[in-house]
Structures are given as C-alpha cells and as structure tokens.
Motif scaffolding. Structure first.
Motif, PDB file in Angstrom:
ATOM      1  N   ASP A 124      -4.060   2.422  -5.546  1.00  9.75           N
ATOM      2  CA  ASP A 124      -3.216   2.952  -4.473  1.00  9.75           C
ATOM      3  C   ASP A 124      -3.831   2.701  -3.099  1.00  9.75           C
ATOM      4  OD1 ASP A 124      -1.324   3.841  -6.267  1.00  9.75           O
ATOM      5  OD2 ASP A 124      -2.032   5.915  -6.294  1.00  9.75           O
ATOM      6  N   ASP A 125      -5.173   2.629  -3.041  1.00 13.03           N
ATOM      7  CA  ASP A 125      -5.836   2.334  -1.769  1.00 13.03           C
ATOM      8  C   ASP A 125      -5.410   0.973  -1.223  1.00 13.03           C
ATOM      9  OD1 ASP A 125      -7.221   4.736  -1.818  1.00 13.03           O
ATOM     10  OD2 ASP A 125      -9.075   3.851  -2.615  1.00 13.03           O
ATOM     11  N   VAL A 126      -5.141   0.021  -2.111  1.00 16.28           N
ATOM     12  CA  VAL A 126      -4.672  -1.297  -1.667  1.00 16.28           C
ATOM     13  C   VAL A 126      -3.380  -1.140  -0.876  1.00 16.28           C
ATOM     14  CG1 VAL A 126      -3.972  -3.606  -2.402  1.00 16.28           C
ATOM     15  CG2 VAL A 126      -5.731  -2.380  -3.694  1.00 16.28           C
ATOM     16  N   LEU A 127      -2.478  -0.357  -1.413  1.00 17.58           N
ATOM     17  CA  LEU A 127      -1.198  -0.128  -0.731  1.00 17.58           C
ATOM     18  C   LEU A 127      -1.393   0.643   0.567  1.00 17.58           C
ATOM     19  CD1 LEU A 127       0.945   0.824  -3.859  1.00 17.58           C
ATOM     20  CD2 LEU A 127       0.702  -1.417  -2.773  1.00 17.58           C
ATOM     21  N   ARG A 128      -2.358   1.570   0.589  1.00 20.60           N
ATOM     22  CA  ARG A 128      -2.633   2.330   1.806  1.00 20.60           C
ATOM     23  C   ARG A 128      -3.163   1.420   2.909  1.00 20.60           C
ATOM     24  NH1 ARG A 128      -5.248   6.001  -2.095  1.00 20.60           N
ATOM     25  NH2 ARG A 128      -3.779   7.665  -2.598  1.00 20.60           N
ATOM     26  N   VAL A 129      -3.999   0.463   2.540  1.00 15.61           N
ATOM     27  CA  VAL A 129      -4.506  -0.485   3.538  1.00 15.61           C
ATOM     28  C   VAL A 129      -3.348  -1.297   4.113  1.00 15.61           C
ATOM     29  CG1 VAL A 129      -5.953  -2.519   3.901  1.00 15.61           C
ATOM     30  CG2 VAL A 129      -6.827  -0.602   2.551  1.00 15.61           C
ATOM     31  N   MET A 130      -2.454  -1.747   3.242  1.00 13.34           N
ATOM     32  CA  MET A 130      -1.283  -2.476   3.728  1.00 13.34           C
ATOM     33  C   MET A 130      -0.462  -1.608   4.681  1.00 13.34           C
ATOM     34  SD  MET A 130      -0.157  -4.366   0.167  1.00 13.34           S
ATOM     35  CE  MET A 130       1.376  -4.992   0.852  1.00 13.34           C
ATOM     36  N   ASP A 131      -0.239  -0.366   4.306  1.00 12.18           N
ATOM     37  CA  ASP A 131       0.532   0.542   5.154  1.00 12.18           C
ATOM     38  C   ASP A 131      -0.144   0.718   6.516  1.00 12.18           C
ATOM     39  OD1 ASP A 131       2.343   0.895   3.096  1.00 12.18           O
ATOM     40  OD2 ASP A 131       1.481   2.803   2.432  1.00 12.18           O
ATOM     41  N   ALA A 132      -1.468   0.880   6.503  1.00 16.18           N
ATOM     42  CA  ALA A 132      -2.202   1.121   7.746  1.00 16.18           C
ATOM     43  C   ALA A 132      -2.114  -0.066   8.691  1.00 16.18           C
ATOM     44  CB  ALA A 132      -3.663   1.437   7.434  1.00 16.18           C
ATOM     45  N   HIS A 133      -1.939  -1.255   8.138  1.00 17.16           N
ATOM     46  CA  HIS A 133      -1.809  -2.456   8.963  1.00 17.16           C
ATOM     47  C   HIS A 133      -0.340  -2.825   9.195  1.00 17.16           C
ATOM     48  CE1 HIS A 133      -6.058  -3.821   9.338  1.00 17.16           C
ATOM     49  NE2 HIS A 133      -6.211  -3.052   8.276  1.00 17.16           N
ATOM     50  N   GLY A 134       0.565  -1.927   8.823  1.00 16.46           N
ATOM     51  CA  GLY A 134       1.976  -2.127   9.104  1.00 16.46           C
ATOM     52  C   GLY A 134       2.638  -3.202   8.265  1.00 16.46           C
ATOM     53  N   LEU A 135       2.152  -3.400   7.041  1.00 16.90           N
ATOM     54  CA  LEU A 135       2.646  -4.479   6.187  1.00 16.90           C
ATOM     55  C   LEU A 135       3.504  -3.933   5.052  1.00 16.90           C
ATOM     56  CD1 LEU A 135      -0.607  -6.606   5.884  1.00 16.90           C
ATOM     57  CD2 LEU A 135       1.400  -7.102   7.295  1.00 16.90           C
ATOM     58  N   ALA A 136       4.755  -4.292   5.050  1.00 17.65           N
ATOM     59  CA  ALA A 136       5.614  -3.944   3.920  1.00 17.65           C
ATOM     60  C   ALA A 136       5.256  -4.779   2.703  1.00 17.65           C
ATOM     61  CB  ALA A 136       7.081  -4.151   4.292  1.00 17.65           C
ATOM     62  N   SER A 137       4.738  -5.993   2.958  1.00 20.39           N
ATOM     63  CA  SER A 137       4.306  -6.872   1.872  1.00 20.39           C
ATOM     64  C   SER A 137       3.243  -7.807   2.412  1.00 20.39           C
ATOM     65  CB  SER A 137       5.484  -7.677   1.309  1.00 20.39           C
ATOM     66  OG  SER A 137       6.008  -8.555   2.299  1.00 20.39           O
ATOM     67  N   ALA A 138       2.503  -8.430   1.494  1.00 20.04           N
ATOM     68  CA  ALA A 138       1.440  -9.348   1.886  1.00 20.04           C
ATOM     69  C   ALA A 138       1.143 -10.288   0.734  1.00 20.04           C
ATOM     70  CB  ALA A 138       0.174  -8.582   2.285  1.00 20.04           C
ATOM     71  N   HIS A 139       0.427 -11.353   1.050  1.00 23.08           N
ATOM     72  CA  HIS A 139      -0.145 -12.214   0.022  1.00 23.08           C
ATOM     73  C   HIS A 139      -1.433 -11.546  -0.452  1.00 23.08           C
ATOM     74  CE1 HIS A 139       2.560 -15.512   1.248  1.00 23.08           C
ATOM     75  NE2 HIS A 139       2.268 -15.171   2.495  1.00 23.08           N
ATOM     76  N   GLY A 141     -10.795  -6.831  -8.745  1.00 17.97           N
ATOM     77  CA  GLY A 141      -9.709  -6.781  -7.770  1.00 17.97           C
ATOM     78  C   GLY A 141      -8.477  -7.504  -8.268  1.00 17.97           C
ATOM     79  N   GLY A 142      -8.697  -8.498  -9.135  1.00 14.31           N
ATOM     80  CA  GLY A 142      -7.572  -9.204  -9.736  1.00 14.31           C
ATOM     81  C   GLY A 142      -6.744  -8.315 -10.634  1.00 14.31           C
ATOM     82  N   LEU A 143      -7.379  -7.343 -11.292  1.00 12.94           N
ATOM     83  CA  LEU A 143      -6.629  -6.379 -12.099  1.00 12.94           C
ATOM     84  C   LEU A 143      -5.739  -5.531 -11.198  1.00 12.94           C
ATOM     85  CD1 LEU A 143      -9.420  -5.179 -14.572  1.00 12.94           C
ATOM     86  CD2 LEU A 143      -7.639  -6.896 -14.982  1.00 12.94           C
ATOM     87  N   LEU A 144      -6.294  -5.124 -10.036  1.00 13.81           N
ATOM     88  CA  LEU A 144      -5.496  -4.350  -9.084  1.00 13.81           C
ATOM     89  C   LEU A 144      -4.294  -5.155  -8.618  1.00 13.81           C
ATOM     90  CD1 LEU A 144      -8.387  -2.850  -6.896  1.00 13.81           C
ATOM     91  CD2 LEU A 144      -7.286  -1.822  -8.891  1.00 13.81           C
ATOM     92  N   GLY A 145      -4.537  -6.421  -8.267  1.00 14.19           N
ATOM     93  CA  GLY A 145      -3.450  -7.268  -7.802  1.00 14.19           C
ATOM     94  C   GLY A 145      -2.382  -7.481  -8.854  1.00 14.19           C
ATOM     95  N   GLN A 146      -2.811  -7.692 -10.085  1.00 14.89           N
ATOM     96  CA  GLN A 146      -1.835  -7.883 -11.163  1.00 14.89           C
ATOM     97  C   GLN A 146      -0.994  -6.625 -11.373  1.00 14.89           C
ATOM     98  OE1 GLN A 146      -3.642  -9.897 -14.797  1.00 14.89           O
ATOM     99  NE2 GLN A 146      -5.405  -9.937 -13.404  1.00 14.89           N
ATOM    100  N   LEU A 147      -1.642  -5.461 -11.330  1.00 16.07           N
ATOM    101  CA  LEU A 147      -0.905  -4.212 -11.538  1.00 16.07           C
ATOM    102  C   LEU A 147       0.097  -3.978 -10.413  1.00 16.07           C
ATOM    103  CD1 LEU A 147      -0.525  -1.720 -13.312  1.00 16.07           C
ATOM    104  CD2 LEU A 147      -2.273  -0.570 -11.947  1.00 16.07           C
TER     105      LEU A 147
END
Length: 291
Positions: A74-89, A96-102
């Motif tokens: 969930d921290d990955v999504l929080r970082v995206m939110d903090a940088h104003g990103l609805a989506s990212a590459h 970290g690959g497990l996080l990305g896959q999930l």
C-alpha cells in the motif's frame, strides 16, 4: 496509521512517470544514480523512495504497531498519491517485483506498464524456497528453482553470525553481501561498493529496523495470491541476468504466466545493478515505457 515515506524525483513533471520500487529491506538509493539519470535524460519523470523501516523513511516499533507486506504494498500507492499520480510505469527490483505484480493484478488502473528485474513470480512461494534451501531441506516437486549454492552458503553464515561490533564491521559485511549478489561474472568495484554501503549506513534512521520486513512477511503468509498473473493487463517486461544468484530462472516463469510479457536476459548481470548494465537496462525501460 500515518507513515512518513522519503522520496525524491527527477525530470520534468510533464514527462511520463516511472516509480522505482526496490526490494525487501532495501533503500531507494540502490537504484543507481547513473541509471536514474539515464531514465530522466530519456524524458521520464523518475521517482525513487525508501520503504518504511529503511533509509530516511519512518521506523516502526513493530511490537507495538505490527504491519504486513500488504501494508508495504500500500505504501507504493501512497507514494504515487503523494506525487499526484493516478497511474505510473512501475519498475521493480527483487521483492519489489512481487509488489508490482500484486498492484498490477489488484489495481490495474494504476499501472501503465510493469517492469520486473531479478524477481520471482507472484504466488510462487519464493520465500519458502529460500528458507528450505537455507535449512538444507529438499524442495517439493514443482517448486521454484532454488538459489545458487554460493548464495545459500553465504546466507547460512549470515544467519549464525553474531551482530556486527561496530560501523566498520557492519559495512564490511554489507560489502560482502553485495559482492555475493553481484554474481561473479562482471568485475566487482569494491571502492564503489564501500562508498555505497557507507551511504546506506549513514542515511538510515535505524539500520536494524529493516529486519521488520521479515517480521512483516511472517505476519502475512497469504500475501501472495496464487494463480493470478494471467490477470495482469499492463504491458510487462521481465529482466533477469545470466548470473542471477538469488532467483535463477524465475524471470522466465514470470514471463510465461503474464500474457504478452517480454523477457530480456542481460549477459553477465547478477542480482545487482552495476554500471556495466545501466545502458542496456535504461534503454530497455525507456523503450518499454514510451508513450
């Protein structure tokens, strides 16, 4: 619970965004500056961050406030939110690959493309494979390929070693671990490794807090859903080195499960990201994340 997560970004805010997700117990600066620079020079907005309990991010009293790998995800999504990103590459290394896959499975709208480097397939039980190897137990039929013998031998020693007596001894151990993960095919730059490990040691709020990631994994053995990678819709690039010591052959298994995934094998690369592979890695990521 509010968690302070350290992050930094490079490139123009209008560029295609890449979020770099490092592996378990690892600071974001393990994404090398030169590699990050190549991505930003290629027209990408690049963000890297420290996981909770690493580097400059918050350290947690795990006994009082336990967490799981779901929370780290969930921290990955929080970082995206903090940088104003609805989506990212998402470009992810090791665990970290497990996080990305999930995230690609459960939050497909947030993943423009997925790149996994030196990782294992979600739901494959990679942690148990490593644990059985360290314990000298036979792997059940159908298990993921186990680590290289030198990896197993090294980390058996780590498990039984007494705590480091001082900063110098701890840094020497960190250099030895990087040397092992390097893979042995490319020259190992000990001076550069020492500078990196000193930087990691000195910027950590509490270097010992990173072991909380192991506690988090044990607290949620069901973190990895099984048989879900066919649901990944994001264009996926899987990268593995020919001298991967930790997860040999796992990249091909990821690529086989994700529809349309591409597999890139990088000659002589191990589990680290040394200067010799930065150009090939960066070019591959830039091509994969082109708008």
């Amino acid at each position: 619970m509010h968690i302070d997560i350290w992050s930094e970004e490079f490139g123009a805010a209008t560029d295609e965004p890449i979020l770099l997700v490092m592996g378990s117990m690892s600071q974001g600066i393990l994404w090398p500056d030169e590699f990050v620079g190549r991505l930003s020079a290629g027209g990408r907005r690049v963000i890297r961050y420290d996981h909770r309990d690493t580097g400059r991010s918050a350290t947690i009293d795990f006994a009082a406030q336990p967490y799981t790998w779901r929370d780290i995800c969930d921290d990955v999504l929080r970082v995206m939110d903090a940088h104003g990103l609805a989506s990212a590459h998402l470009v992810c290394h090791s665990a970290g690959g497990l996080l990305g896959q999930l995230i690609a499975v459960e939050h497909p709208e947030r993943v423009r493309t997925l790149t996994v480097i030196g990782s294992s397939p979600l739901g494959g039980g990679e942690g148990m494979v490593i644990m059985r190897a360290l314990m000298g137990e036979q792997q059940p039929e159908g298990s993921l390929p186990e680590p290289a013998p030198e990896f197993t031998e090294f980390f058996r020693g780590v498990i039984t070693a007494a705590p480091a007596a001082n900063r110098r001894e701890q840094i020497e151990r960190m250099i030895a671990e990087e040397r092992l993960l390097h893979g042995g095919a490319l020259p190992f730059d000990e001076d550069a490794s020492r500078k990196l490990q000193e930087r990691i040691y000195d910027r950590a709020r509490d270097l010992g807090a990173l072991v909380n990631h192991r506690l988090a994994a044990a607290a949620d053995p069901g973190f990895e859903p099984v048989g879900v990678l066919a649901q990944v819709k994001a264009p996926t690039l899987v990268i593995e080195g020919t001298h991967e010591p930790a997860k040999p052959g796992h990249g091909a298994l990821i690529a086989a499960e994700i529809p349309g995934a591409q597999l890139l094998i990088i000659d002589r690369m191990g589990h680290t990201l040394p200067p010799e592979v930065h150009e090939e890695l960066a070019n591959a990521v830039l091509a994969h994340t082109a708008a």
